[in-house]
Design a protein around this motif. Structure first.
Motif, short mmCIF file in Angstrom:
data_model
loop_
_atom_site.label_atom_id
_atom_site.label_comp_id
_atom_site.label_asym_id
_atom_site.label_seq_id
_atom_site.Cartn_x
_atom_site.Cartn_y
_atom_site.Cartn_z
N ALA A 78 0.73 -0.93 0.34
CA ALA A 78 -0.43 0.32 -0.25
C ALA A 78 1.19 1.00 -0.03
O ALA A 78 0.27 2.40 -0.80
N LEU A 79 2.06 1.76 0.75
CA LEU A 79 2.72 2.66 0.60
C LEU A 79 3.80 2.60 -0.28
O LEU A 79 4.08 3.82 -0.74
N ILE A 80 3.73 1.29 -1.43
CA ILE A 80 4.56 1.75 -1.99
C ILE A 80 3.67 1.69 -3.20
O ILE A 80 3.91 3.33 -3.99
N THR A 81 2.10 1.91 -3.65
CA THR A 81 0.90 2.01 -3.95
C THR A 81 0.93 3.54 -4.09
O THR A 81 0.95 4.70 -5.19
N LYS A 87 3.95 9.96 -6.98
CA LYS A 87 4.43 10.22 -8.48
C LYS A 87 3.71 10.58 -9.81
O LYS A 87 3.91 11.72 -10.05
N SER A 88 2.93 10.08 -9.32
CA SER A 88 2.09 10.34 -11.11
C SER A 88 0.75 11.34 -10.91
O SER A 88 1.23 12.60 -12.22
N LEU A 154 -4.65 8.42 2.80
CA LEU A 154 -3.92 6.82 3.60
C LEU A 154 -2.65 6.65 4.14
O LEU A 154 -2.67 5.47 4.63
N LYS A 155 -1.95 7.08 3.27
CA LYS A 155 -0.41 6.97 4.05
C LYS A 155 -0.66 7.03 5.54
O LYS A 155 -0.32 5.93 6.64
#
Lengths: 256, 112
Positions: A78-81, A87-88, A154-155
């Motif tokens: 989830a953190l990577i996503t 970034k996007s 979310l983070k």
């Protein structure tokens, strides 16, 4: 001679009086025998069930550890996503800003090159375009800002999950403590059944105790800061059984 | 638990770290790898955090190693015992990455 007979008679009388009492004692012992047998059986039964209770607790501990690992895997994902999403969003934001810059440069240049007459013909279209473009960029910026906020929320949630997962370590300490108690009880029962001349259900396996593993029977799950609110006398640091707060620890180590 | 600590370290910017399962393995790593900060639990198999701390303090080259203890043990006498073993600071679980950062910063500030 008569004195001796009196003594003898007294003994008989005493004996006659004692007979019911002795009978009572015999009856009591007779009644106690099955009770003792039952206690023996109960001890053996308890001793035989303790290893099962202990291994069940170990399985609970193992299962929660596995579940925690699975959740941590998902938390990492989830953190990577979240990072990739962020970034996007930043990329779109950068391109949008660049487009706005280019737009601001292109139209004055067109106006200058085509001259006032041609520009007058194009201007109504440009005004409509500029309004639409302004609304679009504002909408995009608002959307990107909302997405940034959503990603941050979310983070934070995912970080909170990581914090909450520390409960697994805390409960495993408590389970280890209960398991230690079970091992000690089993050892006592083993000795007791041996003293009673019975064959113990299973030999006591001390490998768990001998492994040198330590645990904290007082482990508790309290969110950071909660202890600070607990009313307690902090005057004498080090009083037995008192919980340390973050402030206590900071003060103590600062004074080193 | 090690993974939670590692995640917290990454979050606060410390990406270069290594892990050990217990005190004995930690001691092996400390004597064979360049390590400049130790975060240890108290309750570990084979060698607990308190013994690890004592071992480090008695070691001829590792004696000055900064040590932060992260543990469930929250009694004041536990904190005092850790202090007597010469840990540099102490964190009670559950902790947040911010708490971890503050503690590391405190140790590094005193050290410098």
């Amino acid at each position: 001679m008569l004195d001796k007979l009196d003594e003898l008679r007294s003994i008989f009388v005493l004996g006659q009086r004692a007979i019911p009492f002795i009978e009572e004692v015999v009856n009591l012992i007779r009644d106690l025998a099955p009770v003792l047998e039952s206690i023996n059986g109960s001890l053996q039964d308890s001793a035989s069930k303790l290893p099962s209770a202990s291994s069940q607790l170990e399985r609970v501990s193992q299962a929660t550890e596995n579940a925690t690992t699975e959740i941590l895997n998902l938390v990492d994902l989830a953190l990577i996503t979240c990072g990739e999403l962020g970034k996007s969003v930043d990329t779109v934001s950068t391109f949008t800003a660049r487009l706005e810059q280019l737009d601001a440069q292109i139209w004055p240049s067109i106006e200058e090159r085509i001259g006032p007459e041609a520009w007058a013909a194009v201007q109504p279209l440009y005004v409509e375009y500029a309004d639409s473009r302004g609304a679009m960029f504002a909408g995009i910026q608002k959307g990107l800002s909302g997405q940034h906020q959503a990603i941050d929320t979310l983070k934070d949630g995912v970080r909170q999950i990581t914090l909450s997962l520390q409960v697994q370590d805390i409960t495993s300490q408590q389970i280890a403590s209960v398991n230690h108690l079970i091992h000690s009880t089993r050892e006592r029962l083993h000795k007791l059944t041996q003293n009673l001349g019975m064959k113990p259900a299973n030999p006591v396996n001390d490998t768990k105790l001998a492994s040198g593993e330590t645990f904290d029977s007082n482990a508790r799950y309290e969110l950071p800061g909660l202890r600070e609110l607990a009313p307690r006398d902090r005057a004498a640091f080090g009083s037995n059984g008192d919980l340390a707060t973050l402030g206590d620890i900071d003060k103590l180590f600062a004074s080193q | 638990m090690r993974r939670i600590v590692c995640n917290a370290l990454i979050e606060i910017g410390y990406t270069d770290h290594t892990e050990a399962e217990d005190g004995l393995k930690a001691m092996e790593k400390l004597t064979s790898e360049p390590i400049d900060f130790v975060i240890t639990d108290w309750n570990m198999p084979n060698m607990n955090g308190l013994d690890l701390t004592r071992g480090i303090r008695q070691h001829e080259t590792l004696g000055q190693m900064p040590i932060l203890m992260v543990t469930t043990r929250g009694l004041k006498e536990d904190v005092l015992a850790a202090m007597q073993a010469k840990v540099n600071n102490y964190v009670i679980k559950p902790f947040t990455p911010d708490i971890l950062r503050d503690k590391i910063d405190m140790i590094l500030a005193i050290g410098s």
